[in-house]
Design an enzyme around this catalytic site. Structure first.
Site, PDB file in Angstrom:
ATOM      1  CG  ASP A   1      -1.705  -1.314   1.305  1.00 51.76           C
ATOM      2  OD1 ASP A   1      -2.128  -1.804   0.248  1.00 51.76           O
ATOM      3  OD2 ASP A   1      -1.857  -1.854   2.417  1.00 51.76           O
TER       4      ASP A   1
ATOM      5  CG  HIS B   1      -2.837  -5.401   3.266  1.00 49.31           C
ATOM      6  ND1 HIS B   1      -2.137  -4.531   2.463  1.00 49.31           N
ATOM      7  CD2 HIS B   1      -2.671  -6.623   2.701  1.00 49.31           C
ATOM      8  CE1 HIS B   1      -1.567  -5.204   1.471  1.00 49.31           C
ATOM      9  NE2 HIS B   1      -1.889  -6.477   1.594  1.00 49.31           N
TER      10      HIS B   1
END
Ligand code: APR
Length: 337
Positions: A162, A190
């Site tokens: 990310d 996530h």
């Protein structure tokens, strides 16, 4: 001497991750474990003349669940002496499989592998890649707690992809790709809306036109879907995930070796890490990705980015917390079943 182990080393993520570990100058011994193909992957990589000595360990033939005695001894041989264990083991979603089916399979795989870590390398740093990370990390924590070897400073959910996406996509807007390193904290969880990039805290600061901000945040949150679509049903992110997992593993190892000043966002059990208690109180969740200062024994301090988030980001954080609560609860109740 540093020993790294990859569990699930024959997969789409596992193979490129093992390649990167093989050519790392920070790893002395590299062990690969999977339920299939690991001797082949290890033999292939062994022809690269690099520092790491590599060995492959595989489950007994046909033991796809990794449960037989022979498989247990392969896990033992792979994990004994490990300093860092990286786990990208799992199964991809197949036609007809629901998300719940997939969760139950991956959750069982992670549970079994963490039980082995608890037995054979209880002091190792454990880096969980297997999805859904928001739930598999709580599962790992519960298993380690039950075995009496849980060190929250050494259990990491890998959320680096990310961060990598945030860094890359912001440079797509500025047109400055690769000209300078930009550091963007990405916090929360996530998956999807649990991922919160804090562009207001980028270092050096980045200038994002306000009409482009929503789309940029959305692209970071759902970047994985771009890859799934482009691969036309054949899989999800593997190469960028392997890069991200490796980048994070190297940070953990560098800090273990005494390098100072390394800070990485990672999904941790907040009440168990210095500085985490306050973040847990503020968010109402026990697991959250925050920038963590890394040291020889893992997380030395969780930095609290909440106070400096702007109003736009605070809304995103509230949304993320809602989703995370459910994901964490799913993991904890699976582990306690
Ligand atoms: N022990 C060890 N390895 C296992 C086990 C097990 N019990 N069960 C499955 N594996 C291995 C598979 O044999 C395979 O080689 O895990 C590997 C997974 O690879 P892929 O199916 O190619 O999946 P990949 O795309 O690499 O993703 C793996 O990471 O990001 C997550 O969502 C993703 O959870 C998934 C995981």
């Amino acid at each position: 001497m540093v020993k790294a182990v990859v569990l699930g080393a024959s997969g789409g993520i596992g193979q490129p991750l093992s390649l990167l570990c093989k050519i790392s100058t920070l790893i002395d011994d590299l062990a690969l474990f999977d339920v299939v193909n690991t001797p082949g992957v290890a033999a292939d990589l062994s022809h690269i003349s690099s520092k790491a000595k590599i060995e492959g360990f595989v489950a007994a033939k046909g033991d796809m669940k990794g449960e037989t005695e022979e498989t247990e001894s392969a896990k033992k041989n792979a994990l004994t002496g490990a300093d860092v264990v990286i786990i990208p083991a799992g199964v991809p979603r197949k036609p007809g499989m629901t998300r719940d089916d997939l969760f139950n399979i991956n959750a069982s795989i992670v549970k079994g592998l963490i039980e082995a870590c608890a037995k054979y390398c209880p002091k190792a740093a454990i880096l969980v890649i297997s999805n859904p990370v928001n739930s598999t990390v709580p599962i790992a924590a519960e298993v380690l707690k039950k075995a009496g070897v849980f060190d929250p400073k050494k259990l990491f959910g890998v959320t680096t992809l990310d961060v990598v996406r945030a860094e890359t996509f912001v440079q797509d807007i500025s047109g400055e790709r690769n000209t300078s390193k930009v550091d963007i904290p990405v916090i929360g969880g996530h998956s999807g809306a649990t991922i919160v990039p804090l562009f207001s805290q980028a270092k050096p600061s980045v200038n994002i036109p306000s009409e482009k901000l929503d789309a940029l945040v959305n692209r970071v949150q759902f970047g994985g879907d771009e890859v799934v679509k482009a691969k036309d049903g054949a899989g999800s992110a593997t190469l960028s995930m392997a890069y991200a997992g490796f980048r994070f593993a190297e940070s953990v190892i560098k800090a273990m070796k005494g390098e100072k000043g390394i800070v990485e966002p990672t999904f941790v059990y907040l009440p168990g890490v210095p500085g985490g208690e306050e973040i847990a109180k503020q968010t109402g969740v026990d697991y959250f990705s925050v920038p963590c200062e890394l040291g020889p024994s893992g997380v030395e301090k969780a930095n609290n980015p909440l106070g400096t988030a702007n109003d736009y980001e605070k809304k995103l954080i509230d949304e993320a917390i809602k989703g995370l609560k459910t994901n964490i609860e799913t993991g904890v109740s699976f582990a306690k079943k």
